[in-house]
Motif scaffolding. Structure first.
Motif, PDB file in Angstrom:
ATOM      1  N   PHE A 165       0.889  -1.379   0.200  1.00 34.99           N
ATOM      2  CA  PHE A 165      -0.294  -0.028  -0.291  1.00 34.99           C
ATOM      3  C   PHE A 165       0.979   1.634  -0.005  1.00 34.99           C
ATOM      4  O   PHE A 165       0.579   2.139  -1.119  1.00 34.99           O
ATOM      5  N   GLN A 175       0.356   4.138  -2.955  1.00 40.16           N
ATOM      6  CA  GLN A 175      -0.860   4.707  -2.210  1.00 40.16           C
ATOM      7  C   GLN A 175      -1.173   6.190  -3.288  1.00 40.16           C
ATOM      8  O   GLN A 175      -2.934   5.923  -2.873  1.00 40.16           O
ATOM      9  N   ILE A 212      -3.509   4.159  -5.815  1.00 48.37           N
ATOM     10  CA  ILE A 212      -4.586   4.149  -5.188  1.00 48.37           C
ATOM     11  C   ILE A 212      -5.699   4.730  -4.860  1.00 48.37           C
ATOM     12  O   ILE A 212      -7.023   5.021  -5.060  1.00 48.37           O
ATOM     13  N   MET A 213      -5.221   6.368  -4.057  1.00 47.82           N
ATOM     14  CA  MET A 213      -6.014   7.436  -3.840  1.00 47.82           C
ATOM     15  C   MET A 213      -6.300   8.550  -5.230  1.00 47.82           C
ATOM     16  O   MET A 213      -7.950   8.426  -5.045  1.00 47.82           O
ATOM     17  N   ILE A 272      -9.376   5.922  -6.617  1.00 48.63           N
ATOM     18  CA  ILE A 272     -10.681   6.054  -6.452  1.00 48.63           C
ATOM     19  C   ILE A 272     -11.360   7.288  -5.874  1.00 48.63           C
ATOM     20  O   ILE A 272     -12.100   6.959  -6.192  1.00 48.63           O
ATOM     21  N   LEU A 317      -5.999  -5.422   2.406  1.00 50.25           N
ATOM     22  CA  LEU A 317      -5.829  -4.344   1.804  1.00 50.25           C
ATOM     23  C   LEU A 317      -6.768  -3.253   2.302  1.00 50.25           C
ATOM     24  O   LEU A 317      -6.272  -2.474   2.466  1.00 50.25           O
ATOM     25  N   ILE A 366      -6.739   0.942   3.680  1.00 45.03           N
ATOM     26  CA  ILE A 366      -6.855   1.930   2.587  1.00 45.03           C
ATOM     27  C   ILE A 366      -8.083   2.107   2.737  1.00 45.03           C
ATOM     28  O   ILE A 366      -8.195   3.881   3.697  1.00 45.03           O
ATOM     29  N   LYS A 367      -9.195   1.784   4.371  1.00 43.78           N
ATOM     30  CA  LYS A 367     -10.539   2.141   4.490  1.00 43.78           C
ATOM     31  C   LYS A 367      -9.591   3.053   5.765  1.00 43.78           C
ATOM     32  O   LYS A 367     -10.402   4.701   6.217  1.00 43.78           O
ATOM     33  N   ASP A 423      -7.189   4.413   5.645  1.00 42.58           N
ATOM     34  CA  ASP A 423      -6.164   5.885   5.397  1.00 42.58           C
ATOM     35  C   ASP A 423      -7.088   6.727   4.458  1.00 42.58           C
ATOM     36  O   ASP A 423      -6.554   8.034   5.439  1.00 42.58           O
ATOM     37  N   LEU A 424      -8.075   6.522   4.808  1.00 43.10           N
ATOM     38  CA  LEU A 424      -9.307   6.955   4.089  1.00 43.10           C
ATOM     39  C   LEU A 424     -10.006   7.725   5.371  1.00 43.10           C
ATOM     40  O   LEU A 424     -10.000   9.550   5.388  1.00 43.10           O
TER      41      LEU A 424
END
Length: 384
Positions: free
Chosen positions: A17, A21, A24-25, A28, A90, A94-95, A97-98
Motif C-alpha cells: 500500500f 498509495q 490507489i487514492m 479511488i 488491503l 485503504i479504509k 487511510d481514507l
C-alpha cells in the motif's frame, strides 16, 4: 498459517500500500479503483517482498518450502496465496487511510472556509473596489475550498458504496454578512466605544433575568448543538442554551448579558426571525468571528409590545434638496412622517448614504431613538 506468518503478511500489505498509495487514492477519487486488478499489477512488488522476507512469509523448518528447492508450481501457489491474503488485508488499510484523510480534509475545509469568509468580509468593508491581488486571493482560496469539498464528497461516495460509516467533523455555520450588515457592524459602534452603547453595557440587566436563568434547563438545551472550536470552546459551550434579553438599536441589536458582550444581532437576522426589543432569546451556538465571538439566537418568548425603545418608519422614499438626502414620506408615499404632531423632513447621515449607496428615489426603513429624531439611521434598504 501461523500468527507470525499473518503478522508478516500484514507488513507485506502495508508495504504494498505504501508503495502505491498515491496511485490507489487517485483511482479511488476517479472511481476506477478495482482491488483485484490492483493486486495483479503488484505481482513484481509481491515477488520482491517475498524474496526479501521468505522465512517470515513462508515459514522455516520445513525442507519442502526451502527457497532454493521451490518448484515453479509451488511458487505460483505461494503467490496466489499471498494475493488472496492481500485481498483480505488491503481493504482495511485503504479504509483506515481514507478515514484519516477524510478527517484531515474536513479540518482543512473549516480552515479554508474561514479564510474565504475573512477575505470576503475584508472586501465588503472597503469603500472602493478591491485590488486585483485581493480578488485573486479570494478566487484562489475559493478554488481550494471547492477542491477540498470535492475530495470529501468522493470519499463519502466511496464509503457509502462500501456501506461503511465515517465520523464527520462538525462544520461551523459561517454566515457571510451582507454589505449592509458589515457596515452596520462598523457604524453602529457596538464594538467601538460608542457612548450610548457603553452606557447600555454598564446598565444592569433587566430584573427578569433571574427568572430567565431558571429557564435554561436541560430540557431547553436538549436539541441544541455546538460547533464552537478553539481554546475558549468549553467556556463558550457552557453558554449554549442560556436565555437572555434582546435589546434593539436603531440598526441591528445586541445581547448584553453573554460572556463575550455585547453580542451583535444583525439587522437581517432580526427581520428574518422577528426579534423585538425585550424578547427572550436562547443561545444556539457560539463561534469565532474575526477577533470577536458570534452568537446565534432563537426566540424563546416575546417581550412586552410596549417595550420598544426606538421609532421606525418603513418604506420611506428618499428625496434630495440643497441640504442633502432626506425622507418625509413613508409607506411608499402613502403617509407623511409626523413626529409629535408635526410633519418632519428627516435628513440622512452621510455615513449611511455612503455605506448603502443611497440615491434619490430609493426605498428605505429608518429608525431613531425616541426624542432623538435628529440622529436618524437607515436600518434597511429595499430592492423593489
Amino acid at each position: 498459517m501461523t500468527a507470525k506468518n499473518l503478522e508478516h503478511i500484514q507488513t507485506l500489505a502495508e508495504n504494498i500500500f505504501s508503495k502505491s498509495q498515491e496511485n490507489i487514492m487517485n483511482q479511488i477519487m476517479d472511481g476506477t479503483f478495482n482491488l483485484d486488478d490492483f493486486i495483479e499489477s503488484q505481482e513484481h512488488n509481491i515477488r520482491d517482498e517475498l524474496h526479501d522476507n521468505w522465512e517470515g512469509l513462508v515459514g522455516e523448518g520445513n525442507a519442502y518450502w526451502e527457497r532454493d528447492s521451490i518448484s515453479d508450481s509451488d511458487l505460483k501457489f505461494l503467490m496466489g496465496r499471498l494475493k488472496h491474503e492481500l485481498c483480505l488485508k488491503l481493504p482495511e488499510i485503504i479504509k483506515r487511510d481514507l478515514k484519516d484523510k477524510y478527517q484531515s480534509w474536513q479540518l482543512q475545509y473549516i480552515e479554508t472556509l474561514t479564510q474565504v469568509k475573512d477575505l470576503t468580509v475584508n472586501l465588503c468593508q472597503k469603500e472602493n473596489v478591491g485590488s486585483s491581488r485581493e480578488l485573486m486571493d479570494l478566487q484562489s482560496t475559493t478554488l481550494s475550498l471547492h477542491h477540498i469539498a470535492s475530495l470529501i464528497d468522493k470519499v463519502r461516495l466511496f464509503f457509502t458504496a462500501q456501506q461503511l460509516k465515517i465520523d464527520r467533523v462538525a462544520i461551523p455555520v459561517v454566515t457571510l454578512p451582507s454589505d449592509l450588515e458589515v457596515k452596520a457592524i462598523e457604524e453602529t459602534d457596538l464594538f467601538n466605544g460608542n457612548a450610548e452603547v457603553a452606557a447600555a453595557a454598564s446598565t444592569p440587566a433587566p430584573a427578569a433575568e433571574s427568572s430567565i436563568e431558571s429557564m435554561s434547563s436541560e430540557n431547553n438545551t436538549a436539541n441544541v448543538s455546538s460547533t464552537t472550536t478553539g481554546d475558549s470552546g468549553s467556556e463558550s459551550e457552557s453558554e449554549i442554551g442560556s436565555v437572555h434579553i434582546f435589546e434593539r438599536s436603531p440598526v441591528n441589536g445586541f445581547v448584553n448579558t453573554v460572556k463575550h458582550k455585547p453580542a451583535l444581532v444583525p439587522e437581517s437576522t432580526i427581520r428574518e426571525k422577528g426579534f423585538d426589543h425585550g424578547d427572550k432569546l436562547r443561545v444556539l451556538n457560539v463561534r469565532p468571528f474575526g477577533e470577536r465571538m458570534h452568537y446565534d439566537f432563537e426566540l424563546v418568548e416575546k417581550g412586552s409590545s410596549s417595550a420598544s425603545n426606538r421609532v421606525q418608519f418603513n418604506l420611506c422614499i428618499v428625496e434630495k434638496d440643497d441640504n442633502g438626502l432626506f425622507v418625509q414620506k413613508a409607506e411608499i408615499g402613502q403617509t407623511k412622517i409626523v413626529i409629535d404632531g408635526t410633519e418632519r423632513k428627516l435628513y440622512l447621515l452621510e455615513k449611511d448614504i455612503t455605506r448603502l449607496k443611497i440615491v434619490p428615489e430609493d426605498i428605505i426603513d429608518i429608525a431613531f431613538k425616541p426624542n432623538n429624531s435628529e440622529y436618524v439611521r437607515v436600518a434597511w434598504k429595499h430592492y423593489l
